[in-house]
Write an enzyme that holds these catalytic residues in place. Structure first.
Site, mmCIF file in Angstrom:
data_model
loop_
_atom_site.group_PDB
_atom_site.id
_atom_site.type_symbol
_atom_site.label_atom_id
_atom_site.label_comp_id
_atom_site.label_asym_id
_atom_site.label_seq_id
_atom_site.Cartn_x
_atom_site.Cartn_y
_atom_site.Cartn_z
ATOM 1 N N ASN A 105 9.693 -11.573 25.107
ATOM 2 C CA ASN A 105 9.129 -11.843 23.777
ATOM 3 C C ASN A 105 9.354 -13.328 23.507
ATOM 4 O O ASN A 105 10.482 -13.795 23.540
ATOM 5 C CB ASN A 105 9.870 -10.992 22.735
ATOM 6 C CG ASN A 105 9.399 -11.345 21.320
ATOM 7 O OD1 ASN A 105 8.328 -11.906 21.145
ATOM 8 N ND2 ASN A 105 10.227 -11.027 20.348
ATOM 9 N N GLU A 478 -1.877 -13.714 -3.260
ATOM 10 C CA GLU A 478 -1.338 -12.570 -2.514
ATOM 11 C C GLU A 478 -2.366 -11.437 -2.438
ATOM 12 O O GLU A 478 -2.537 -10.808 -1.398
ATOM 13 C CB GLU A 478 -0.031 -12.077 -3.153
ATOM 14 C CG GLU A 478 0.620 -10.889 -2.492
ATOM 15 C CD GLU A 478 0.960 -11.062 -1.018
ATOM 16 O OE1 GLU A 478 1.232 -10.036 -0.363
ATOM 17 O OE2 GLU A 478 0.887 -12.194 -0.491
ATOM 18 N N LYS A 482 -3.799 -9.880 1.078
ATOM 19 C CA LYS A 482 -3.763 -8.448 1.440
ATOM 20 C C LYS A 482 -5.150 -7.959 1.840
ATOM 21 O O LYS A 482 -5.326 -7.270 2.835
ATOM 22 C CB LYS A 482 -3.226 -7.600 0.271
ATOM 23 C CG LYS A 482 -1.761 -7.833 -0.049
ATOM 24 C CD LYS A 482 -0.784 -7.320 0.970
ATOM 25 C CE LYS A 482 -0.450 -8.334 1.998
ATOM 26 N NZ LYS A 482 0.762 -9.102 1.930
ATOM 27 N N LYS A 600 3.989 -8.141 12.979
ATOM 28 C CA LYS A 600 4.896 -8.094 11.829
ATOM 29 C C LYS A 600 5.706 -9.360 11.655
ATOM 30 O O LYS A 600 5.849 -9.888 10.546
ATOM 31 C CB LYS A 600 5.814 -6.886 11.943
ATOM 32 C CG LYS A 600 6.712 -6.659 10.739
ATOM 33 C CD LYS A 600 5.897 -6.322 9.513
ATOM 34 C CE LYS A 600 6.665 -6.157 8.234
ATOM 35 N NZ LYS A 600 5.823 -6.082 7.062
HETATM 36 C C1 AGP Z 1 2.112 -10.593 5.205
HETATM 37 O O1 AGP Z 1 1.484 -9.394 4.942
HETATM 38 C C2 AGP Z 1 2.087 -10.975 6.607
HETATM 39 N N1 AGP Z 1 2.717 -10.017 7.408
HETATM 40 C C3 AGP Z 1 2.589 -12.392 6.881
HETATM 41 O O2 AGP Z 1 1.856 -13.292 6.102
HETATM 42 C C4 AGP Z 1 4.076 -12.604 6.585
HETATM 43 O O3 AGP Z 1 4.304 -12.621 5.219
HETATM 44 C C5 AGP Z 1 4.501 -13.946 7.191
HETATM 45 O O4 AGP Z 1 4.297 -13.891 8.576
HETATM 46 C C6 AGP Z 1 5.961 -14.256 6.878
HETATM 47 O O5 AGP Z 1 6.780 -13.297 7.433
HETATM 48 P P1 AGP Z 1 8.337 -13.287 7.023
HETATM 49 O O6 AGP Z 1 8.443 -12.970 5.575
HETATM 50 O O7 AGP Z 1 8.932 -12.213 7.901
HETATM 51 O O8 AGP Z 1 8.886 -14.642 7.358
#
Ligand code: AGP
Length: 605
Positions: A105, A478, A482, A600
C-alpha cells in the site's frame, strides 16, 4: 490507498476464507482489483488475482481452483496508481522465483529507475506496477520509500513480515496460536479485539505463537496491545442497504459520543488539551491554521467561523495539498489544527510535519485511534464516531464539526472571550442537536419524506449549484461534494454573494440550485440571491428552518430542519443534503458505498 490483510496460524487453517473475509471489510480502501496468496500445507505458494471487486475474486476462487488449506497467507484490495486495474497488475506480486510474494500500500516513486536496474540484472517483470519492484528488491536485498507491505515466502511457512515506512496504516490482530495483519481494524474484528499498531519505520514478524516488532535498523520495540471497543457488528450494515445510509442514521449517536466525557452539566472539559495548556503551548497563540482535505476541509471552514466568533483569534483554513507547498508562515505563535477522520491522509500528514518543524503546536482532530496524525500532534481530540465504512464521510463530518465547536468554545473560555454562562447556553443548544437530527431522520424514514422523491426527480440532471452564506457556505460546499462523490452529478458550491459575478450564467431549467437558507443574520441576503436565480427559471430547492413560510414563495421545494443557533445550523442543514445525494445516487444505480475512482483514505500524494 489499498487494503492489506495477512494471516499466520496452525497448519491446515482455512486461510483463504480468512483472507477473503478480511478483504471484504477493507474494500472501501480500494476496489479495482484484488488478490490472495496462500502457503498450502504442501508448501506451495498459491496466488489468485482478479480485476474488479472482491466479489469477482471470491467467485473465481469458489468456482475455480480454491487454494488448499495452509498455515499462512496475504491478501490485497487495490486502488491503482501504477498500471491499470487487471489480473496481472493485481497484488500479490511474486519475485522471479515465485518463492516470495508481496502486497503493498503506497507508491514507490523511483520504481522506474529501479525496474530498469533490476531488469539489467536479469530480473523479469510480469506487471506494470511499482510494487513488483519490491518483490525483486527483497529478492535481491532490502531498500527505503513510502510503503506498507506484507511479505511471505514458501520457504518460511510460519512467518509473515510486515513493514511500514511513510505509507498507509498497518495493524496486527493478536490471536491464540494465530496472528492477523491488516491495513485497518474492521478487517480483523471478527477474530480479535486485541491489536498492535505498527508505527512508521517499523518492521513486524508474525509467527503463530509470537509477534515481534523492531525498527528498520533492527532495534527491538516493545508495545502494549490496544483493546478495541468497537464490535464486529460496527463493521456490518446492520440491516441497511448501504453503509452510507447506516452511517447517516448513526449521526445522532455519533454526535452524542463526540460530546461524551467533554460536556458535563453544562460545563466544558477538554482534558485532552490539559497537558498542552500546562506546557504553555497555547499561550501567545496569535493565529490558528486549520489544515485538512475534502470533507474535513469543509469542517475546518465551519470551524473558522466558530473559533473566530468565540475566541476572537484569526483562523485560516487551508487545504493540505496547498499548505504543504506554499511555504507557510508558521511558528510557535501559530496553533495548527489537523482535521482528518482517517488520520492517514498523506497531504495532511506532510503539511503538519512541516508546521511542527517550524515549531507550531499541533492539535489533531481524528476518528482513528493511534493513527499517524496522532503521532505528529501535541494533543488529539478523537471523534469517537466508531468505524466509518462508506467511502463518503457523513457521520465523521458531523462529529468533526462538533469536536471543532467544542475546541472553539474551549479556546474562547481559555482566552476570556466567553463567559461560563455563554458557554453553558451554547452547550445547551448543542446538546439539543442529536435529538433534532433524529427528528429529520425520523421524517426521512417515514411516509412524509420529501427528500427521496425530490432526489429521484432531480437525479436526471447532470449539474447542480449549491449556495450559502456564512456557515451556510461550507455547508453548501459539503452538500455539493456529497452529490459529486456518490451520484457523479457535477455540482459546485458557492458563496451566495459570488453567484452574480459569473457562475449565475450556469443556471437554466436543467441546472437546479440548492440554497442553504436556514435562519441567520444573512438570511435576507440569501433570499435575495435566490430571487436573482428565480428569474432564470432554474429549479430552486432550499434548506430552511421550520416555521419559515416566507421562503416557500421563492422556492420550488423546501427541506425543513429544526431551529438552532445559527453557528450550529450546519449540523442540521447537512443531513437533508446527505440524504438528497444518497437517494440521487441510488436512483442513478451508482455504487453508493464504493464510488468509482475514490477510496476511504488518501495515503499517497
Ligand atoms: C469525503 O467524503 C471524502 N472521503 C474525502 O473528501 C475525505 O474527506 C478526504 O479524503 C479527507 O479524508 P480524511 O478526513 O481522512 O483526512
Amino acid at each position: 490507498m489499498c487494503g492489506i490483510i495477512g494471516y499466520v496460524g496452525p497448519q491446515g487453517s482455512d486461510v483463504t476464507s480468512i483472507l477473503l473475509d478480511g478483504l471484504s471489510k477493507l474494500e472501501y480502501r480500494g476496489y479495482d482489483s484484488a488478490g490472495i496468496a496462500v502457503l498450502t500445507t504442501a508448501g506451495t505458494l498459491e496466488l489468485r488475482r482478479r480485476a474488479g471487486k472482491i466479489a469477482k475474486l471470491v467467485s473465481s476462487v469458489e468456482n475455480g481452483s480454491r487454494p488448499n488449506k495452509g498455515s499462512l497467507g496475504i491478501g490485497h484490495t487495490r486502488w491503482a496508481t501504477h498500471g491499470r486495474p487487471n489480473d496481472i497488475n493485481a497484488h500479490p506480486h511474486p519475485d522471479c522465483t515465485g518463492i516470495l510474494t508481496v502486497v503493498h500500500n503506497g507508491i514507490i516513486e523511483n520504481y522506474a529507475e529501479l525496474r530498469r536496474e533490476l531488469t539489467e540484472q536479469g530480473h523479469s517483470f510480469r506487471s506494470e506496477t511499482d510494487t513488483e519492484v519490491l518483490s525483486h528488491l527483497i529478492e535481491r536485498y532490502y531498500m527505503g520509500e513510502a510503503y506498507a507491505i506484507a511479505v511471505v515466502s514458501s520457504e518460511q511457512p510460519k512467518l509473515i513480515i510486515g513493514a511500514r515506512y511513510g505509507g498507509g496504516p498497518l495493524v496486527v490482530g493478536l490471536g491464540e496460536n494465530e496472528q492477523f495483519l491488516a491495513s485497518d481494524i474492521p478487517a480483523i474484528l471478527t477474530h480479535t479485539r486485541r491489536v498492535l499498531i505498527i508505527d512508521e519505520g517499523e518492521i513486524v514478524a508474525l509467527r503463530p505463537q509470537s509477534v515481534t516488532i523492531s525498527r528498520l535498523d533492527g532495534t527491538p520495540v516493545e508495545r502494549e496491545p490496544l483493546t478495541i471497543d468497537w464490535d464486529a457488528q460496527a463493521a456490518e450494515k446492520g440491516g441497511y442497504p448501504h453503509f452510507v445510509l447506516k452511517e447517516i442514521f448513526e449521526q445522532p449517536e455519533a454526535l452524542r459520543r463526540a460530546l461524551l466525557g467533554r460536556v458535563r452539566q453544562g460545563q466544558l472539559q477538554l482534558t485532552e488539551l490539559e497537558r498542552m495548556r500546562q506546557a504553555g503551548l497555547l499561550e501567545g497563540i496569535q493565529r490558528i491554521i486549520i489544515v485538512a482535505c475534502g470533507t474535513s476541509y469543509h469542517a475546518g471552514l465551519i470551524a473558522k467561523y466558530a473559533i473566530e466568533q468565540w475566541a476572537r483569534v484569526p483562523v485560516e483554513t487551508i487545504t493540505a495539498a496547498e499548505f504543504r507547498y506554499c511555504n507557510p508562515i508558521v511558528g510557535p505563535e501559530t496553533l495548527c489544527i489537523a482535521v482528518t477522520q482517517s488520520g492517514e491522509t498523506a497531504d495532511t500528514l506532510v503539511g503538519i510535519r512541516q508546521a511542527r518543524e517550524h515549531g507550531a503546536p499541533v492539535i489533531a482532530v481524528t476518528n482513528v485511534v493511534a493513527s499517524a496524525i496522532t503521532r505528529l500532534s501535541d494533543a488529539v481530540l478523537y471523534l469517537q464516531a466508531g468505524p466509518e465504512i462508506g467511502v463518503v464521510a457523513t457521520k465523521t463530518f458531523i462529529s468533526s464539526v462538533t469536536v471543532l465547536y467544542l475546541l472553539g468554545l474551549w479556546l474562547g473560555q481559555q482566552r476570556g472571550k466567553l463567559t461560563a454562562e455563554q458557554v453553558q447556553s451554547l452547550l445547551a443548544s448543542l446538546e439539543q442537536v442529536p435529538g433534532q437530527i433524529q427528528q429529520i431522520l425520523d421524517r426521512a424514514a417515514s411516509t412524509d419524506d420529501v427528500i427521496a422523491p425530490l432526489a429521484k426527480r432531480m437525479a436526471r440532471n447532470t449539474s447542480m449549484i449549491f449556495i450559502g452564506r456564512g456557515v451556510g457556505y461550507p455547508t453548501a460546499l459539503e452538500g455539493a461534494l456529497k452529490l459529486k462523490e456518490i451520484s457523479y452529478i457535477h455540482a459546485e458550491g458557492f458563496p451566495a454573494g459570488e453567484l452574480k459575478h459569473g457562475s449565475i450564467a450556469l443556471l437554466d431549467p436543467d441546472t437546479p440550485l440548492i440554497g442553504v437558507a436556514t435562519a441567520s443574520h444573512v438570511y435576507e441576503k440569501v433570499v435575495s440571491n435566490i430571487q436573482e436565480v428565480r428569474a432564470r427559471d432554474a429549479h430552486i430547492i432550499v434548506v430552511a428552518t421550520e416555521g419559515d413560510e416566507v421562503i416557500r414563495q421563492h422556492a420550488d421545494d423546501v427541506l425543513y430542519v429544526p431551529a438552532t443557533e445559527e453557528i450550529f445550523s450546519p449540523l442540521l442543514a447537512s443531513i437533508p443534503l446527505q440524504l438528497f445525494a444518497y437517494h440521487a445516487a441510488v436512483t442513478r444505480e451508482c455504487n453508493v458505498d464504493q464510488p468509482r475512482n475514490l477510496a476511504k483514505s488518501v495515503t499517497v500524494e
